[in-house]
Design an enzyme around this catalytic site. Sequence first.
Site, PDB file in Angstrom:
ATOM      1  N   GLU A   1       0.824  -1.213   0.000  1.00 25.18           N
ATOM      2  CA  GLU A   1       0.000   0.000   0.000  1.00 25.18           C
ATOM      3  C   GLU A   1       0.856   1.261   0.000  1.00 25.18           C
ATOM      4  OE1 GLU A   1      -3.967  -1.766   2.044  1.00 25.18           O
ATOM      5  OE2 GLU A   1      -2.634  -0.639   3.354  1.00 25.18           O
TER       6      GLU A   1
ATOM      7  N   CYS B   1       3.671   8.421   1.426  1.00 22.72           N
ATOM      8  CA  CYS B   1       4.198   7.457   2.395  1.00 22.72           C
ATOM      9  C   CYS B   1       4.325   6.123   1.661  1.00 22.72           C
ATOM     10  CB  CYS B   1       3.206   7.373   3.559  1.00 22.72           C
ATOM     11  SG  CYS B   1       3.640   6.147   4.797  1.00 22.72           S
TER      12      CYS B   1
ATOM     13  N   CYS C   1       5.989  -7.244   7.138  1.00 19.22           N
ATOM     14  CA  CYS C   1       7.100  -6.838   8.010  1.00 19.22           C
ATOM     15  C   CYS C   1       7.381  -7.964   8.981  1.00 19.22           C
ATOM     16  CB  CYS C   1       6.744  -5.568   8.778  1.00 19.22           C
ATOM     17  SG  CYS C   1       8.117  -4.957   9.797  1.00 19.22           S
TER      18      CYS C   1
ATOM     19  N   CYS D   1       5.769  -5.939  15.711  1.00 16.98           N
ATOM     20  CA  CYS D   1       5.204  -5.044  16.737  1.00 16.98           C
ATOM     21  C   CYS D   1       3.713  -5.369  16.868  1.00 16.98           C
ATOM     22  CB  CYS D   1       5.397  -3.576  16.358  1.00 16.98           C
ATOM     23  SG  CYS D   1       7.117  -3.181  15.987  1.00 16.98           S
TER      24      CYS D   1
ATOM     25  N   CYS E   1       0.695  -3.133  15.412  1.00 19.59           N
ATOM     26  CA  CYS E   1       0.761  -2.678  14.022  1.00 19.59           C
ATOM     27  C   CYS E   1       0.159  -3.726  13.080  1.00 19.59           C
ATOM     28  CB  CYS E   1       2.223  -2.414  13.673  1.00 19.59           C
ATOM     29  SG  CYS E   1       2.534  -2.205  11.909  1.00 19.59           S
TER      30      CYS E   1
ATOM     31  N   CYS F   1      -1.285   5.458  10.199  1.00 25.23           N
ATOM     32  CA  CYS F   1      -0.105   4.719  10.661  1.00 25.23           C
ATOM     33  C   CYS F   1      -0.507   3.401  11.280  1.00 25.23           C
ATOM     34  CB  CYS F   1       0.623   5.493  11.746  1.00 25.23           C
ATOM     35  SG  CYS F   1       1.156   7.106  11.257  1.00 25.23           S
TER      36      CYS F   1
HETATM   37  N1  SAH Z   1       8.780  -0.038  10.325  1.00 26.71           N
HETATM   38  C1  SAH Z   1       9.009   1.355  10.492  1.00 26.71           C
HETATM   39  C2  SAH Z   1       8.208   2.213   9.555  1.00 26.71           C
HETATM   40  C3  SAH Z   1       6.806   1.803   9.260  1.00 26.71           C
HETATM   41  S1  SAH Z   1       5.668   1.962  10.605  1.00 26.71           S
HETATM   42  C4  SAH Z   1       8.796   1.744  11.925  1.00 26.71           C
HETATM   43  O1  SAH Z   1       8.256   0.970  12.692  1.00 26.71           O
HETATM   44  O2  SAH Z   1       9.209   2.854  12.285  1.00 26.71           O
HETATM   45  C5  SAH Z   1       5.418   3.732  10.634  1.00 26.71           C
HETATM   46  C6  SAH Z   1       5.059   4.293  12.015  1.00 26.71           C
HETATM   47  O3  SAH Z   1       3.725   3.886  12.367  1.00 26.71           O
HETATM   48  C7  SAH Z   1       5.970   3.789  13.124  1.00 26.71           C
HETATM   49  O4  SAH Z   1       6.320   4.860  13.980  1.00 26.71           O
HETATM   50  C8  SAH Z   1       5.081   2.819  13.830  1.00 26.71           C
HETATM   51  O5  SAH Z   1       5.489   2.607  15.153  1.00 26.71           O
HETATM   52  C9  SAH Z   1       3.748   3.490  13.720  1.00 26.71           C
HETATM   53  N2  SAH Z   1       2.609   2.617  13.995  1.00 26.71           N
HETATM   54  C10 SAH Z   1       2.497   1.312  13.723  1.00 26.71           C
HETATM   55  N3  SAH Z   1       1.283   0.848  14.125  1.00 26.71           N
HETATM   56  C11 SAH Z   1       0.632   1.899  14.649  1.00 26.71           C
HETATM   57  C12 SAH Z   1      -0.664   2.066  15.198  1.00 26.71           C
HETATM   58  N4  SAH Z   1      -1.518   1.054  15.289  1.00 26.71           N
HETATM   59  N5  SAH Z   1      -1.017   3.290  15.634  1.00 26.71           N
HETATM   60  C13 SAH Z   1      -0.170   4.347  15.515  1.00 26.71           C
HETATM   61  N6  SAH Z   1       1.067   4.244  14.993  1.00 26.71           N
HETATM   62  C14 SAH Z   1       1.477   3.037  14.564  1.00 26.71           C
HETATM   63 FE1  SF4 Z   2       7.114  -3.378  11.162  1.00 24.81          FE
HETATM   64 FE2  SF4 Z   2       4.874  -2.257  11.959  1.00 24.81          FE
HETATM   65 FE3  SF4 Z   2       6.832  -2.636  13.719  1.00 24.81          FE
HETATM   66 FE4  SF4 Z   2       7.105  -0.766  11.772  1.00 24.81          FE
HETATM   67  S1  SF4 Z   2       5.619  -0.767  13.452  1.00 24.81           S
HETATM   68  S2  SF4 Z   2       8.617  -2.309  12.438  1.00 24.81           S
HETATM   69  S3  SF4 Z   2       5.982  -1.786  10.105  1.00 24.81           S
HETATM   70  S4  SF4 Z   2       5.700  -4.248  12.658  1.00 24.81           S
END
Ligand code: SAH
Ligand code: SF4
Length: 339
Positions: free
Chosen positions: A94, A107, A114, A118, A121, A334
């Site tokens: 996406e 973006c 990934c 996390c 996410c 995000c």
């Molecule tokens: N993998 C990288 C970049 C992609 S995620 C990273 O983790 O930084 C982009 C941003 O979205 C990151 O700061 C991540 O922590 C945040 N993010 C992921 N899931 C989220 C959620 N459910 N609510 C708000 N921010 C989120």
């Molecule tokens: Fe991967 Fe999502 Fe964690 Fe970013 S926030 S490192 S996209 S699992």
Amino acid sequence: MDEELFGSPSLYALSFQELEELMKDESRYRSRQVWGHLYSKMDLPEEMTDLPLSLRARLKVLLPPALAEVARVDSDAGETTKWSWELRDGARIETVLMRYRDRATVCVSTQAGCAMGCPFCATGQGGFKRNLLCEEILEQVARAWRDLRPERLTNVVFMGMGEPLANYSRVVESIRRLRDDFHLSPRRQSISTVGIVPGILRLATEGLPVTLAVSLHAANDELRNRLVPMNKRYPLASVINACERWVEETGRRLTFEWAMIDGVNDRPQDASELATLAKPLGAHVNCISLNPTPGFGLSPSPPRAIKIFCEKLRSLGVNVTVRSTRGAGGHAACGQLSV
Ligand code: SAH
Ligand code: SF4
């Protein structure tokens, strides 16, 4: 050109020299013309109407698009657009375009899925498929830019699906090609990382003045181990040490991202711990209200808690912004990217 995956290049795979080589039996000016279509006008081959039909047809075969549109969702009264694309092997990714009054930011995804896991996410919840090729990253920029015409794209953030520093060489190559071929300065490009220490240290030596954002979310190892599993491999002290090196080497501003989770990382002691890390680095803190995802049961912090948290950080001398949630209605915000 990166041919290892498909054996043939796609629209944004070639350097100018490689395009000239591919078109060597056409009149010499044609390659310059095609290059202008691709990198100034963001045209697809069928839009290159000043080329002979036969050449357009040939280009479609020799340089097919890497991305096929599966869905497009507009939200925020048309100011945010999210595309779901299918790649040539069927993988899905996406891209999100955000239009503002004075700028436009895309973006981009750097991986299909990934592997970092996390729990909050959506991308992490879906697991890892593969690294994207440079041409697949660049085409996301071009396709979003194409949609903006005649406005110009001003910023690129590597914050879509995937961990950019886990696909290091393709991401760095993309930054360089955005600079050289799309004329987008690295100063207008941001990379967000979960905190891959060797990647941060290496990026600091590339001479690319990008903005680095580190997804901190917790300022002690006990909590961060739970929110960001990569912390077990690269604990906070090593991440902060890499951040110090980044600031020393590049002189660039650093951002810490903090997804605010009710009762988990929005308490006064979380703000004090965060300030202890952010202040000496001069890091800017970006608070994002947690976006709901299907696989994570906890709630976003209420607006009042976010306000108090930010005020506390400010009183401790830290620069803070609350990131506006763009695209929540279209599941483009995000952490909501999943296909
Ligand atoms: N993998 C990288 C970049 C992609 S995620 C990273 O983790 O930084 C982009 C941003 O979205 C990151 O700061 C991540 O922590 C945040 N993010 C992921 N899931 C989220 C959620 N459910 N609510 C708000 N921010 C989120
Ligand atoms: Fe991967 Fe999502 Fe964690 Fe970013 S926030 S490192 S996209 S699992």
